[in-house]
Structure formats: C-alpha cells, structure tokens
Design an enzyme around this catalytic site. Structure first.
Site, PDB file in Angstrom:
ATOM      1  CE1 TYR A  69      -4.086  -1.897   1.072  1.00  0.00           C
ATOM      2  CE2 TYR A  69      -2.382  -3.237   2.105  1.00  0.00           C
ATOM      3  CZ  TYR A  69      -3.691  -3.262   1.656  1.00  0.00           C
ATOM      4  OH  TYR A  69      -4.579  -4.152   1.725  1.00  0.00           O
ATOM      5  CG  ASP A  83     -11.158   5.773   7.348  1.00  0.00           C
ATOM      6  OD1 ASP A  83     -12.035   6.433   7.881  1.00  0.00           O
ATOM      7  OD2 ASP A  83     -11.291   4.690   6.898  1.00  0.00           O
ATOM      8  NE  ARG A 184      -9.988   1.046   8.114  1.00  0.00           N
ATOM      9  CZ  ARG A 184     -11.080   0.675   8.896  1.00  0.00           C
ATOM     10  NH1 ARG A 184     -11.743   1.178   9.665  1.00  0.00           N
ATOM     11  NH2 ARG A 184     -11.359  -0.635   8.610  1.00  0.00           N
TER      12      ARG A 184
END
Length: 296
Positions: A69, A83, A184
């Site tokens: 990511y 988030d 997250r």
C-alpha cells in the site's frame, strides 16, 4: 462474455465499495458468478482482484497473499474509524516530530506484531459486524491478532493545519504487509507511539502477491469488454507448478491421486498443453486433488 473464466484486475476509484465493483463487473461480464479476493474500504483506491465464473474457485488462494500500500497518515488527530471517513475524536496535535523519533516509531510497528483491528471493521463480535455495533453507539474492544508488516517506509513528511486549526503532520508511507493487516490501525498506532494520535487520509493498494496495479484497468475502461487473466496464468503466478504427463492429466481429471509432489502446501497441476487441470496437495503417499478445474 458470460461464459468466460478468469481473474479481473480492477483499479478501484475512491467512493465505491468492493461490493459496488463486483456488481458492476457482473453487469459488464454478463454473469452473476463474480467474487473478490479481499475488500478495499470505500475511501481506498487501487488493486482489487475479482474472479469470474470458474475462476471464483481460485479466490481462496488469492485472499491470503501479501499486499503493498501507499498511504498518507495524518499525525495529530484521531478519528472513530481511524481514517478520514470518521469524525475526529481527539486532536492533541503535533508540533515537531524528530526524524529519529518517527523512524523509531515506524520500526516498532514493523515485523511480526500484535495488532488491534480498527473498531469500525467487518470483524464479527457475537455474530454482529463490529462496525454495526460502533455505529449503534456501542463500545467495542477487539482482541489483538498477529500480523506481519514486512516493510514500513516513510517516503515524505509535510506539516499542515487541519480544518479545525489543529497542527498536524502528514506522513506519506509505503507498507508491505500480510493479509489481514489494517493500515488504518497502523496509522492509529503510529500516532499513539509518538504521544499523539493518528489516522489515515489516503490509501492506495498497489500490489497483491504477484499482481500489480499497473496491470489493472478502471471500470470505465471496461465498457467495451472486461479484460481477464487466464486461470492458468493466475495459478502459475500464485502457486508452485507441477507439469503432468498425458496419463497423469487423465487421472487427475477423474479426481484420482498421483505420486506425491514432494512439496508443502497446494500445487497447481498443468497438462502438457500448459493449461491448469487441478490443484493438488500431498496426503500421505499420494498427491490428491483439492480442486479439479478441468474435470473429465
């Protein structure tokens, strides 16, 4: 198109759920038999793997692949969802974060770690999704679970001011992790490790196992046809390969066992013409089919 089998690499846009993407590909491909190998949050973009028709049977072997990511962590504010989708629940702010302190905090979240998933997640608690309990006003505490963060690299940092006036630090990172890792939660824990708070403001999945987002297409680009990776190509990328003789191919197509492969785990068995016939695993003195993709 409705009879085609394969794996579709989608570059998901922000604002769509993974279910939205599946529904769209069902329409575009003209079949109900479409599934995905691991969700992406609505705010996230990037690589989503879908199986179409018989290739849905391969999804089990794609779900557990490592993932990469690119993300932006905002230090100085925490949110209920960890988030940018959730309301701000704490805003201690950050002034100056020394480079060494940031490096040490990131290093502490790298390797084999015990991670408490975000409370607003799809994990079930007593039969109900955790996010449903949180949205109903319940306090949810999830148990930590083992995950592996293979790499956690800081790419850039930018001081900023949040909409409420809080001094924050935006940190661009790249994360390579095992399946089941919540980026997250890494953002949340990075903030906590630095004596503040943190949440994710951007997330893009760039790789799943051997599949890269550079190979993927947007849903808009699929209006004239859905590009699919052949099941044989997918199996060869994901699993160890065993090349069969014509006689072995015939046996496997009837679900019969072969001499052991001598390898741990699942092996993809290929006919002499190169197409995948079955997935095998050694059980005792035989290699047994766990999935026959091309039955007699």
């Amino acid at each position: 198109m409705s009879g085609a089998d394969g794996v579709v690499l989608v570059d998901k846009t922000a604002g769509m759920t993974s279910h939205d993407v599946v529904a769209r590909v069902r329409r575009l491909a003209g079949t109900r038999k479409v599934g995905h190998a691991g969700t992406l949050d609505p705010m996230a973009t990037g690589l989503l793997l879908l199986g179409v028709n018989r290739a849905t049977r391969l999804l089990t072997y794609l779900v557990g692949l490592d993932k990469t990511y690119r993300a932006t962590v905002r230090l100085g504010q925490g949110t209920v969802t960890d988030d940018a989708e959730g309301e701000v629940t704490s805003a201690p702010g950050v002034r100056d974060v020394e480079e060494q302190a940031l490096h040490d905090a990131v290093a502490g979240l790298t390797g084999a770690i015990e991670q408490v998933p975000s409370a607003v997640s799809a994990i079930k608690v007593d039969g109900r999704r955790s996010y449903a309990r949180v949205r109903a006003g319940e306090e949810v505490e999830l148990a930590a679970r083992p995950v592996t963060v293979h790499a956690f690299e800081v790419l850039a940092t930018r001081p900023a001011t949040a909409a409420d006036g809080t001094a924050v630090l935006d940190v661009d990172v790249e994360v390579v992790c095992s399946s089941g890792t919540y980026v997250r939660a890494l953002a949340r824990d990075l903030g906590a490790a630095l004596g503040s708070a943190g949440h994710l403001t951007a997330l893009r999945r760039t790789r799943v196992g051997a599949f890269d987002v550079a190979e993927a297409a947007s849903l808009e680009a699929m209006a004239d046809g859905v590009p699919m990776l052949d099941t044989s190509d997918v199996a060869r990328r994901v699993l160890a390969a065993r090349e069969l003789t014509e006689a072995e191919t015939a046996e496997v197509r009837y679900g019969r066992g072969l001499a052991p492969s001598g390898r741990d785990g699942v092996v993809a068995a290929f006919a002499p013409d190169g197409h995948v016939v079955a997935l095998l695993t050694d059980r005792g003195d035989r290699a047994r089919p766990v999935l026959v993709l091309d039955p007699a």
